[in-house]
Design a protein around this motif. Structure first.
Motif, mmCIF file in Angstrom:
data_model
loop_
_atom_site.group_PDB
_atom_site.id
_atom_site.type_symbol
_atom_site.label_atom_id
_atom_site.label_comp_id
_atom_site.label_asym_id
_atom_site.label_seq_id
_atom_site.Cartn_x
_atom_site.Cartn_y
_atom_site.Cartn_z
ATOM 1 N N HIS A 155 15.020 5.705 -3.189
ATOM 2 C CA HIS A 155 13.751 6.200 -3.734
ATOM 3 C C HIS A 155 12.882 5.046 -4.231
ATOM 4 O O HIS A 155 11.666 5.047 -4.036
ATOM 5 N N ARG A 156 13.518 4.052 -4.847
ATOM 6 C CA ARG A 156 12.758 2.907 -5.333
ATOM 7 C C ARG A 156 12.168 2.118 -4.167
ATOM 8 O O ARG A 156 11.040 1.636 -4.243
ATOM 9 N N LEU A 157 12.920 1.984 -3.080
ATOM 10 C CA LEU A 157 12.407 1.298 -1.897
ATOM 11 C C LEU A 157 11.196 2.029 -1.327
ATOM 12 O O LEU A 157 10.172 1.415 -0.990
ATOM 13 N N LEU A 158 11.283 3.354 -1.234
ATOM 14 C CA LEU A 158 10.156 4.143 -0.734
ATOM 15 C C LEU A 158 8.957 4.045 -1.669
ATOM 16 O O LEU A 158 7.809 3.970 -1.216
ATOM 17 N N GLN A 159 9.223 4.016 -2.974
ATOM 18 C CA GLN A 159 8.152 3.865 -3.951
ATOM 19 C C GLN A 159 7.469 2.509 -3.800
ATOM 20 O O GLN A 159 6.244 2.406 -3.874
ATOM 21 N N THR A 160 8.263 1.465 -3.564
ATOM 22 C CA THR A 160 7.701 0.128 -3.366
ATOM 23 C C THR A 160 6.863 0.071 -2.093
ATOM 24 O O THR A 160 5.779 -0.528 -2.069
ATOM 25 N N GLN A 161 7.351 0.707 -1.032
ATOM 26 C CA GLN A 161 6.586 0.754 0.219
ATOM 27 C C GLN A 161 5.250 1.455 0.012
ATOM 28 O O GLN A 161 4.215 1.018 0.537
ATOM 29 N N LYS A 162 5.274 2.530 -0.764
ATOM 30 C CA LYS A 162 4.035 3.256 -1.041
ATOM 31 C C LYS A 162 3.062 2.402 -1.841
ATOM 32 O O LYS A 162 1.853 2.414 -1.599
ATOM 33 N N MET A 163 3.605 1.625 -2.786
ATOM 34 C CA MET A 163 2.762 0.747 -3.583
ATOM 35 C C MET A 163 2.129 -0.332 -2.718
ATOM 36 O O MET A 163 0.947 -0.643 -2.862
ATOM 37 N N VAL A 164 2.910 -0.917 -1.808
ATOM 38 C CA VAL A 164 2.370 -1.934 -0.900
ATOM 39 C C VAL A 164 1.263 -1.342 -0.038
ATOM 40 O O VAL A 164 0.205 -1.955 0.169
ATOM 41 N N GLU A 165 1.497 -0.126 0.467
ATOM 42 C CA GLU A 165 0.470 0.564 1.254
ATOM 43 C C GLU A 165 -0.803 0.769 0.440
ATOM 44 O O GLU A 165 -1.920 0.574 0.926
ATOM 45 N N THR A 166 -0.624 1.162 -0.822
ATOM 46 C CA THR A 166 -1.773 1.371 -1.713
ATOM 47 C C THR A 166 -2.557 0.087 -1.904
ATOM 48 O O THR A 166 -3.790 0.062 -1.844
ATOM 49 N N LEU A 167 -1.840 -1.019 -2.131
ATOM 50 C CA LEU A 167 -2.501 -2.301 -2.372
ATOM 51 C C LEU A 167 -3.246 -2.796 -1.141
ATOM 52 O O LEU A 167 -4.283 -3.453 -1.242
ATOM 53 N N ILE A 168 -2.731 -2.474 0.026
ATOM 54 C CA ILE A 168 -3.339 -2.969 1.266
ATOM 55 C C ILE A 168 -4.500 -2.092 1.721
ATOM 56 O O ILE A 168 -5.556 -2.594 2.124
ATOM 57 N N CYS A 169 -4.324 -0.780 1.636
ATOM 58 C CA CYS A 169 -5.241 0.146 2.304
ATOM 59 C C CYS A 169 -6.305 0.764 1.399
ATOM 60 O O CYS A 169 -7.327 1.240 1.905
ATOM 61 N N ARG A 170 -6.116 0.782 0.115
ATOM 62 C CA ARG A 170 -7.028 1.495 -0.769
ATOM 63 C C ARG A 170 -7.988 0.550 -1.478
ATOM 64 O O ARG A 170 -7.635 -0.598 -1.761
ATOM 65 N N PRO A 171 -9.187 1.021 -1.832
ATOM 66 C CA PRO A 171 -10.128 0.200 -2.604
ATOM 67 C C PRO A 171 -9.622 -0.012 -4.029
ATOM 68 O O PRO A 171 -8.744 0.710 -4.513
ATOM 69 N N VAL A 172 -10.214 -0.993 -4.706
ATOM 70 C CA VAL A 172 -9.752 -1.367 -6.042
ATOM 71 C C VAL A 172 -9.815 -0.188 -7.010
ATOM 72 O O VAL A 172 -8.885 0.039 -7.796
ATOM 73 N N SER A 173 -10.895 0.588 -6.984
ATOM 74 C CA SER A 173 -11.023 1.701 -7.927
ATOM 75 C C SER A 173 -9.892 2.705 -7.758
ATOM 76 O O SER A 173 -9.349 3.227 -8.735
ATOM 77 N N TRP A 174 -9.506 2.969 -6.528
ATOM 78 C CA TRP A 174 -8.410 3.905 -6.254
ATOM 79 C C TRP A 174 -7.093 3.323 -6.743
ATOM 80 O O TRP A 174 -6.282 4.026 -7.354
ATOM 81 N N ARG A 175 -6.875 2.020 -6.498
ATOM 82 C CA ARG A 175 -5.634 1.373 -6.931
ATOM 83 C C ARG A 175 -5.509 1.384 -8.451
ATOM 84 O O ARG A 175 -4.429 1.622 -8.991
ATOM 85 N N LEU A 176 -6.620 1.143 -9.140
ATOM 86 C CA LEU A 176 -6.600 1.142 -10.593
ATOM 87 C C LEU A 176 -6.319 2.553 -11.122
ATOM 88 O O LEU A 176 -5.516 2.739 -12.053
#
Length: 221
Positions: free
Chosen positions: A131-152
């Motif tokens: 679950h932690r690995l999947l959570q980390t993958q989701k976070m990496v996806e968020t950092l790469i694909c989403r704008p700053v306001s969404w990430r914040l």
């Protein structure tokens, strides 16, 4: 069918968390840490694994400029420090308390003994690690694909607690530390929060943010 699988997955994760907590409480030793106190530092030999009984821990890595880059936060009910303990290597990052914290320490020898001989413990550890690995993958996806306001917004909601029809967030990190986590500049964090406050999306004071309309927050930002 997908919904059923998701519910079953959440049930297994919750059962694994409960089993892990019970094991730490049975075999571990509780220790108090003050705000800004290190649990462990980079290059320390692993002495065991840790369970957050109360408080909030940041897992960080030193940069070449000498500043700590916050990679993860560990909340109440989560374990950390188990990876280096399992493979017996020095700590790659440091763990520091953002608030006064109570942590249960499971000695390295006992942790490895349970991992090798207790099938239920090993399974729970594997489930939580997955679950932690999947959570980390989701976070990496968020950092790469989403704008700053969404990430914040996503990051703040991880810290928040629902209070009636709002989300109350105690923010133990500085704007600079938040910028390291979500991948932007400190100025951008400050400007985004000020913009949200001007638009009436948040109530914002030092170290505390209230999201006023959480149900439509992401669509409004």
């Amino acid at each position: 069918m997908d919904q059923w699988n998701e519910l079953a997955d959440l049930h297994e994760r919750d059962a694994s968390k409960q089993m892990m907590e019970a094991t730490f409480r049975r075999h571990g030793v509780i220790q108090s840490f003050k705000k800004n106190e290190f649990v462990f530092q980079e290059n320390d030999a692993p002495r065991g694994a840790y369970f957050v009984d109360s408080g909030l821990i940041k897992i960080s890595q030193s940069s070449e400029e000498g500043q700590g880059i916050t990679l993860f936060l560990r909340y109440e009910g989560e374990i950390f420090g188990n990876a280096e303990t399992l493979i017996n290597i020095p700590r790659k990052r440091y763990a520091k308390c953002l608030v006064d914290s109570q942590i249960i320490i499971l000695d390295k020898r006992k942790f490895l003994e349970l991992a090798k001989s207790d099938a239920e413990f090993s399974h729970s550890l594997a489930v939580l690690s997955a679950h932690r690995l999947l959570q980390t993958q989701k976070m990496v996806e968020t950092l790469i694909c989403r704008p700053v306001s969404w990430r914040l917004a996503w990051f703040l909601l991880q810290l928040g607690r629902p209070v009636e029809a709002r989300v109350d967030i105690q923010v133990p990190l500085s704007h600079e530390e938040i910028s390291y986590v979500i991948g932007c500049s400190r100025q951008t964090v400050t400007e985004t929060l000020n913009k949200w406050r001007e638009r009436g999306l948040i109530d914002y004071a030092k170290k505390r943010i209230v999201i006023l309309h959480p149900q439509r927050f992401f669509s409004d930002i």
